[in-house]
Design a protein around this motif. Structure first.
Motif, PDB file in Angstrom:
ATOM      1  N   LEU A 162     -18.594  -8.938  45.051  1.00 29.26           N
ATOM      2  CA  LEU A 162     -18.760  -8.540  43.646  1.00 29.26           C
ATOM      3  C   LEU A 162     -18.077  -9.538  42.721  1.00 29.26           C
ATOM      4  CD1 LEU A 162     -18.126  -4.691  43.777  1.00 29.26           C
ATOM      5  CD2 LEU A 162     -20.264  -5.935  44.056  1.00 29.26           C
ATOM      6  N   LEU A 163     -18.732  -9.824  41.610  1.00 26.82           N
ATOM      7  CA  LEU A 163     -18.138 -10.645  40.566  1.00 26.82           C
ATOM      8  C   LEU A 163     -17.709  -9.729  39.424  1.00 26.82           C
ATOM      9  CD1 LEU A 163     -20.700 -13.579  40.476  1.00 26.82           C
ATOM     10  CD2 LEU A 163     -18.426 -13.560  41.542  1.00 26.82           C
ATOM     11  N   PRO A 164     -16.569 -10.009  38.793  1.00 31.20           N
ATOM     12  CA  PRO A 164     -16.099  -9.153  37.704  1.00 31.20           C
ATOM     13  C   PRO A 164     -17.139  -8.998  36.598  1.00 31.20           C
ATOM     14  CG  PRO A 164     -14.392 -10.707  38.346  1.00 31.20           C
ATOM     15  CD  PRO A 164     -15.651 -11.105  39.067  1.00 31.20           C
ATOM     16  N   ALA A 165     -17.341  -7.759  36.152  1.00 35.00           N
ATOM     17  CA  ALA A 165     -18.219  -7.409  35.030  1.00 35.00           C
ATOM     18  C   ALA A 165     -19.681  -7.796  35.256  1.00 35.00           C
ATOM     19  CB  ALA A 165     -17.693  -8.001  33.730  1.00 35.00           C
ATOM     20  N   GLN A 166     -20.091  -7.912  36.525  1.00 34.46           N
ATOM     21  CA  GLN A 166     -21.491  -8.160  36.855  1.00 34.46           C
ATOM     22  C   GLN A 166     -21.915  -7.162  37.917  1.00 34.46           C
ATOM     23  OE1 GLN A 166     -22.403 -12.189  37.904  1.00 34.46           O
ATOM     24  NE2 GLN A 166     -21.344 -13.026  36.138  1.00 34.46           N
ATOM     25  N   ALA A 196     -26.185   0.408  42.568  1.00 35.33           N
ATOM     26  CA  ALA A 196     -25.758  -0.665  41.678  1.00 35.33           C
ATOM     27  C   ALA A 196     -24.229  -0.608  41.674  1.00 35.33           C
ATOM     28  CB  ALA A 196     -26.295  -0.458  40.273  1.00 35.33           C
ATOM     29  N   LEU A 197     -23.584  -1.677  42.101  1.00 35.44           N
ATOM     30  CA  LEU A 197     -22.122  -1.745  42.171  1.00 35.44           C
ATOM     31  C   LEU A 197     -21.594  -2.629  41.052  1.00 35.44           C
ATOM     32  CD1 LEU A 197     -21.761  -2.337  46.009  1.00 35.44           C
ATOM     33  CD2 LEU A 197     -21.533  -0.167  44.794  1.00 35.44           C
ATOM     34  N   PHE A 198     -20.452  -2.223  40.503  1.00 38.10           N
ATOM     35  CA  PHE A 198     -19.829  -2.963  39.408  1.00 38.10           C
ATOM     36  C   PHE A 198     -18.330  -3.035  39.638  1.00 38.10           C
ATOM     37  CE2 PHE A 198     -23.540  -0.710  37.884  1.00 38.10           C
ATOM     38  CZ  PHE A 198     -24.271  -1.720  37.276  1.00 38.10           C
ATOM     39  N   LEU A 199     -17.742  -4.207  39.420  1.00 39.42           N
ATOM     40  CA  LEU A 199     -16.304  -4.408  39.526  1.00 39.42           C
ATOM     41  C   LEU A 199     -15.751  -4.674  38.134  1.00 39.42           C
ATOM     42  CD1 LEU A 199     -13.674  -4.915  41.124  1.00 39.42           C
ATOM     43  CD2 LEU A 199     -14.426  -7.308  41.362  1.00 39.42           C
ATOM     44  N   LEU A 200     -14.897  -3.778  37.666  1.00 41.91           N
ATOM     45  CA  LEU A 200     -14.218  -3.946  36.375  1.00 41.91           C
ATOM     46  C   LEU A 200     -12.730  -3.779  36.618  1.00 41.91           C
ATOM     47  CD1 LEU A 200     -16.574  -1.892  34.053  1.00 41.91           C
ATOM     48  CD2 LEU A 200     -16.332  -4.351  34.144  1.00 41.91           C
ATOM     49  N   GLY A 201     -11.993  -4.844  36.372  1.00 41.07           N
ATOM     50  CA  GLY A 201     -10.571  -4.811  36.689  1.00 41.07           C
ATOM     51  C   GLY A 201     -10.405  -4.645  38.192  1.00 41.07           C
TER      52      GLY A 201
END
Length: 110
Positions: A16-20, A32-37
């Motif tokens: 995962l890439l931050p905010a993508q 749909a996966l999301f990495l925030l912080g």
């Protein structure tokens, strides 16, 4: 009979890439996966308006302090915490609990 909830490994955190967003298939479920912080969110990838699995390609942002993803087609914004649509209360997507074990992302499917 009550259906048992199951934690399943999805992918390495490094995927995962931050905010993508990133699309992942777990069994029959398209996520749909999301990495925030340091937090990973998982939503159904299928956009409820178009029926196409593309929320993972949406624009990740913040609306009044709440993390959201905007559908790339029709721009409805969905809360990453619970999948509710902030633009149309009749819409929404399922949100799945996530956890990290070491460097592996796990999702709880039921």
């Amino acid at each position: 009979m009550m259906q048992q909830e199951t934690w399943l490994p999805v992918c390495a955190l490094a995927m995962l890439l931050p905010a993508q967003g990133r699309s992942a298939r777990v069994g029959e479920q398209q996520l749909a996966l999301f990495l925030l912080g340091e937090r990973v969110y998982a939503l159904d990838d299928r956009d409820p308006v178009s029926g196409i699995a593309l929320l993972s390609r949406g624009i990740v942002g913040d609306l009044g302090g709440e993390p959201v993803v905007a559908s790339p087609l029709y721009k409805q914004r969905y809360a990453l915490m619970d999948g509710r649509c902030l633009d149309d209360p009749a819409l929404g997507v399922r949100a799945w609990p996530t956890r990290l074990e070491g460097e592996t992302i796990w999702v709880k499917l039921s």
